[in-house]
Design a protein around this motif. Sequence first.
Motif, PDB file in Angstrom:
ATOM      1  N   MET A   1      -1.226   2.678  -7.740  1.00  9.32           N
ATOM      2  CA  MET A   1      -0.057   3.535  -7.830  1.00  9.32           C
ATOM      3  C   MET A   1      -0.533   4.951  -8.093  1.00  9.32           C
ATOM      4  O   MET A   1      -1.045   5.236  -9.170  1.00  9.32           O
ATOM      5  CB  MET A   1       0.841   3.026  -8.966  1.00  9.32           C
ATOM      6  CG  MET A   1       2.121   3.742  -9.098  1.00  9.32           C
ATOM      7  SD  MET A   1       3.186   2.884 -10.288  1.00  9.32           S
ATOM      8  CE  MET A   1       4.317   4.191 -10.606  1.00  9.32           C
ATOM      9  N   ARG A  21       9.375   4.436  -6.557  1.00  6.12           N
ATOM     10  CA  ARG A  21       8.517   4.217  -5.400  1.00  6.12           C
ATOM     11  C   ARG A  21       9.268   3.440  -4.321  1.00  6.12           C
ATOM     12  O   ARG A  21      10.060   2.552  -4.614  1.00  6.12           O
ATOM     13  CB  ARG A  21       7.260   3.414  -5.785  1.00  6.12           C
ATOM     14  CG  ARG A  21       6.315   4.147  -6.717  1.00  6.12           C
ATOM     15  CD  ARG A  21       5.695   5.344  -6.015  1.00  6.12           C
ATOM     16  NE  ARG A  21       4.700   6.011  -6.821  1.00  6.12           N
ATOM     17  CZ  ARG A  21       4.936   7.031  -7.623  1.00  6.12           C
ATOM     18  NH1 ARG A  21       6.158   7.501  -7.759  1.00  6.12           N
ATOM     19  NH2 ARG A  21       3.951   7.600  -8.289  1.00  6.12           N
ATOM     20  N   TRP A  23       8.565   0.821  -1.855  1.00  4.37           N
ATOM     21  CA  TRP A  23       7.600  -0.231  -1.551  1.00  4.37           C
ATOM     22  C   TRP A  23       8.319  -1.385  -0.860  1.00  4.37           C
ATOM     23  O   TRP A  23       9.481  -1.668  -1.164  1.00  4.37           O
ATOM     24  CB  TRP A  23       6.958  -0.777  -2.816  1.00  4.37           C
ATOM     25  CG  TRP A  23       6.042   0.133  -3.553  1.00  4.37           C
ATOM     26  CD1 TRP A  23       5.215   1.080  -3.045  1.00  4.37           C
ATOM     27  CD2 TRP A  23       5.834   0.154  -4.975  1.00  4.37           C
ATOM     28  NE1 TRP A  23       4.502   1.679  -4.044  1.00  4.37           N
ATOM     29  CE2 TRP A  23       4.855   1.126  -5.246  1.00  4.37           C
ATOM     30  CE3 TRP A  23       6.364  -0.579  -6.034  1.00  4.37           C
ATOM     31  CZ2 TRP A  23       4.407   1.397  -6.533  1.00  4.37           C
ATOM     32  CZ3 TRP A  23       5.918  -0.309  -7.318  1.00  4.37           C
ATOM     33  CH2 TRP A  23       4.950   0.674  -7.558  1.00  4.37           C
TER      34      TRP A  23
END
Length: 191
Positions: A1, A21, A23
């Motif tokens: 990360m 994030r 993802w």
Amino acid sequence: MLIKLPVLQGIVAGKVSLAFRRWDRPRVVVGTRLRTQVGVLEVLDVRKVKLEAVSDRAIKQAGFASREAFLKQQAIHPDRPLWKVKLRYAGDDPRAALRENSELSEDEVGAILERLARIDKASSRGPWTATYLRLIASQPGVRAPDLAAGLGLETLVFKRDVRKLKELGLTESLPVGYRISPRGSVILTRL
């Protein structure tokens, strides 16, 4: 990360406690400890969230100056789910103290040299640890792609190998490139 330095500094200062994030699936789990350039971070919570449900408070806790800045970042991969990651500063990177320790006993030096020999033996490319240490010592601050190219390697392969040396406290990352640590200098003289 990957986390940018200003955000890392905000986490250390207690001003930032979240990251968002995009993802396909979570890349960290609760309890993960991330070593960063400012120290160790711990993941406290990971959950999927809806973009429209993210509050202004959460955006500020993630270090964004405005909702617009947050939305701009989230527009990069709008097809992926959004994950909210709660983080906390967990202390200094233990490798920092390790690499500064150059007062090594003969047993400690022997153990490190044995570990390097095992790493070399396990490599499908043959021995490389001494070559890397000498290269980094002779070219501190040189970009990893340039060092890798000089060895005829892909950058990712080179970086993966350097991480093994960092784990032993022999090298350290600079804003650009690497350098040999005081501990690494002791070992280098014994190779």
